[in-house]
Design an enzyme around this catalytic site. Structure first.
Site, PDB file in Angstrom:
ATOM      1  N   ASP A   3       5.181   3.351   4.718  1.00 34.80           N
ATOM      2  CA  ASP A   3       4.210   4.410   4.404  1.00 34.80           C
ATOM      3  C   ASP A   3       3.951   5.401   5.551  1.00 34.80           C
ATOM      4  O   ASP A   3       3.810   4.990   6.698  1.00 34.80           O
ATOM      5  CB  ASP A   3       2.833   3.820   4.113  1.00 34.80           C
ATOM      6  CG  ASP A   3       2.854   2.648   3.186  1.00 34.80           C
ATOM      7  OD1 ASP A   3       3.921   2.313   2.669  1.00 34.80           O
ATOM      8  OD2 ASP A   3       1.788   2.058   2.987  1.00 34.80           O
ATOM      9  N   GLN A  19       4.075   3.309   9.020  1.00 30.84           N
ATOM     10  CA  GLN A  19       4.268   1.861   9.081  1.00 30.84           C
ATOM     11  C   GLN A  19       5.629   1.564   9.686  1.00 30.84           C
ATOM     12  O   GLN A  19       6.660   2.085   9.225  1.00 30.84           O
ATOM     13  CB  GLN A  19       4.187   1.268   7.670  1.00 30.84           C
ATOM     14  CG  GLN A  19       2.798   1.221   7.095  1.00 30.84           C
ATOM     15  CD  GLN A  19       1.950   0.172   7.778  1.00 30.84           C
ATOM     16  OE1 GLN A  19       2.049  -1.009   7.485  1.00 30.84           O
ATOM     17  NE2 GLN A  19       1.100   0.599   8.703  1.00 30.84           N
ATOM     18  N   ASP A 117      -5.703   0.264   3.157  1.00 31.27           N
ATOM     19  CA  ASP A 117      -5.202   1.643   3.174  1.00 31.27           C
ATOM     20  C   ASP A 117      -6.330   2.687   3.089  1.00 31.27           C
ATOM     21  O   ASP A 117      -6.311   3.580   2.230  1.00 31.27           O
ATOM     22  CB  ASP A 117      -4.175   1.875   2.046  1.00 31.27           C
ATOM     23  CG  ASP A 117      -3.107   0.787   1.998  1.00 31.27           C
ATOM     24  OD1 ASP A 117      -2.904   0.128   3.040  1.00 31.27           O
ATOM     25  OD2 ASP A 117      -2.486   0.598   0.937  1.00 31.27           O
ATOM     26  N   GLU A 167      -2.558   0.879  -4.128  1.00 27.27           N
ATOM     27  CA  GLU A 167      -2.413   1.023  -2.682  1.00 27.27           C
ATOM     28  C   GLU A 167      -2.568   2.497  -2.308  1.00 27.27           C
ATOM     29  O   GLU A 167      -2.426   3.389  -3.146  1.00 27.27           O
ATOM     30  CB  GLU A 167      -1.026   0.535  -2.231  1.00 27.27           C
ATOM     31  CG  GLU A 167      -0.746  -0.917  -2.611  1.00 27.27           C
ATOM     32  CD  GLU A 167       0.593  -1.448  -2.114  1.00 27.27           C
ATOM     33  OE1 GLU A 167       0.627  -2.580  -1.630  1.00 27.27           O
ATOM     34  OE2 GLU A 167       1.621  -0.749  -2.205  1.00 27.27           O
TER      35      GLU A 167
HETATM   36  C1  FRU Z   1       2.255   0.238   0.718  1.00 23.59           C
HETATM   37  C2  FRU Z   1       1.774  -0.930   1.571  1.00 23.59           C
HETATM   38  C3  FRU Z   1       0.308  -0.748   1.921  1.00 23.59           C
HETATM   39  C4  FRU Z   1       0.177  -1.565   3.175  1.00 23.59           C
HETATM   40  C5  FRU Z   1       1.498  -1.315   3.849  1.00 23.59           C
HETATM   41  C6  FRU Z   1       2.005  -2.474   4.642  1.00 23.59           C
HETATM   42  O1  FRU Z   1       3.621   0.445   0.788  1.00 23.59           O
HETATM   43  O2  FRU Z   1       2.008  -2.149   0.876  1.00 23.59           O
HETATM   44  O3  FRU Z   1      -0.568  -1.162   0.894  1.00 23.59           O
HETATM   45  O4  FRU Z   1      -0.903  -1.153   3.956  1.00 23.59           O
HETATM   46  O5  FRU Z   1       2.420  -0.996   2.830  1.00 23.59           O
HETATM   47  O6  FRU Z   1       3.149  -2.128   5.363  1.00 23.59           O
END
Ligand code: FRU
Length: 412
Positions: A3, A19, A117, A167
């Site tokens: 993300d 991420q 999130d 999410e």
């Molecule tokens: C979405 C997610 C978020 C989480 C992150 C973890 O792709 O699952 O909900 O914060 O990725 O990497």
């Protein structure tokens, strides 16, 4: 990467955190990577911005905003992939280094196992920070005077009956062409997306600083398979709403081939509202800054761009575009009602069962912008339809266009 996180404009630069696992190509040990840009086209890579906390756990997705004359980041700490809490960090050097708030975590809901999130924004009419957080199949809204103390305001759960976890919410206002002002709620769902697997829907509505009231149906933000966890930049100048999404689908992201990197973002897209059948639509348009990447180009129905390119199509009826890739072609077709992208000759063989299935978007005949990069195709329709799909064969040979007027530029 997965993300986009902490998207924020600050002191003349666009910051994109994301991420990131610095230790390998697989999803694990999540940190916030960091890149920044003056023009949304050329990005400088910076050292990792946020690392896991020994007690509070991995750094999951979240947001950033300018506050108290510096940058604030509000993100999820995830302990052992089970307990998720919201934490705050501050940066005095434009996002390069971060100091955790001493009172972390700043928001805990012991009864909510999926709680992540956070997206923060200042809400001027009620003079408060507002945070949208995903919790199971709902979005919870909280309010704060200072980003440290949070009070529950409301929960929004009326979205769809899709099976997946909700999410990466976003909540922001946009003007419509008639001057009315709408609030947009973005919600990513990890299953049941329009092309299978993960996808993101949106609803338009009104928001009074406490409660989001949806008006109109849930619609997909993109119909392509590879458009997830998309959120917008905070504090963009001129009221712009610029979106970045992760150009992948969780369905196969964990075991796709990798080559020193794995995962990518979509091209930055400007969001606006346009009228459509049954009400307003959210439209994505590649940001104007991308035009600076245009090199040689031309008009005509056969060309060899030799690398990434941008294609504008004026469509009057059924059309077909073939984009050569090593060992095959990606085809984009339309008949005035449906856009269809077939990338079956450009996906890894072991994922053919899902990735080789053509993807479709409902779409009125209109003008299209197509962005083709080494590893992706994105299609932007003037009426709001969007497709994004990743590719695993590099571009090669001719592009041919039938049934549409074409203009193209090499991008570099
Ligand atoms: C979405 C997610 C978020 C989480 C992150 C973890 O792709 O699952 O909900 O914060 O990725 O990497």
């Amino acid at each position: 990467m997965n993300d986009p996180n902490g998207l924020v404009w600050h002191a003349g630069r666009w910051h994109a955190f994301y991420q990131h696992n610095p230790g390998g190509p697989g999803w694990a040990d999540m940190h916030w990577g960091h890149a920044s840009s003056l023009d949304l086209c050329h990005w400088d890579h910076h050292p990792v911005a946020l690392a896991p906390d020994p007690t509070l756990g991995m750094v999951f997705s979240g947001s950033a905003a300018q506050a108290e004359g510096r940058l604030a980041a509000l993100f999820t700490h995830c302990v052992l992939q089970q307990h998720q809490v919201q934490s705050l960090a501050w940066s005095d050097d434009g996002g390069l280094t971060w100091r955790p708030e001493p009172g972390n975590p700043v928001l805990v809901e012991p009864d909510l196992p999926d709680f992540r999130d956070p997206k923060i924004a200042w809400h001027p009419p009620t003079g408060a920070w507002v945070m949208a957080v995903a919790a199971g199949q709902s979005i919870r809204l909280y309010r704060s005077p200072d980003l440290r103390q949070w009070t529950f305001a409301s929960a929004f759960a009326d979205g769809s009956d899709l099976p997946g976890a909700w999410e990466c919410p976003d909540l922001f206002a946009l003007p419509a062409p008639d001057g009315s002002r709408w609030w947009v709620m973005l919600v990513s769902v990890d299953q049941g997306g329009p092309s299978g697997g993960s996808g993101t829907w949106y609803r338009l509505g009104q928001f009074d600083g406490f409660t989001f009231d949806p008006l109109g149906p849930a619609r997909w933000l993109s119909h392509g398979p590879d458009h997830y966890a998309g959120v917008t930049f905070s504090d963009a100048p001129g009221g712009r709403r610029v979106l970045l999404a992760w150009l992948r689908n969780w369905r196969e992201a964990r075991d796709l081939p990798h080559a020193g990197w794995r995962g990518a973002m979509t091209a930055p897209a400007e969001l606006s509202l346009v009228p459509g059948e049954g009400g307003l639509r959210l439209r994505q348009t590649p940001v104007a800054e991308l035009q600076a990447l245009r090199g040689v180009g031309g008009a005509g129905d056969r060309f060899e761009p030799g690398g990434p390119f941008e294609l504008h199509l004026t469509v009057g009826g059924p059309f077909r575009v073939e984009i050569g890739v090593v060992g095959g072609a990606v085809t984009l077709t339309g008949d005035g009602q449906t856009l269809r992208l077939d990338r079956s000759s450009a996906v890894p063989a072991r994922h053919a069962a899902t990735m080789a299935v053509p993807v479709e978007a409902p779409c009125a005949a209109g003008d299209l912008v197509v962005l083709v990069d080494h590893g992706s195709v994105e299609v932007f329709d003037a009426g709001g339809a969007h497709l994004a799909a990743s590719l695993w064969r590099d571009l090669a040979g001719l592009v041919t266009v039938q049934g549409a007027t074409a203009r193209w530029w090499a991008l570099g």
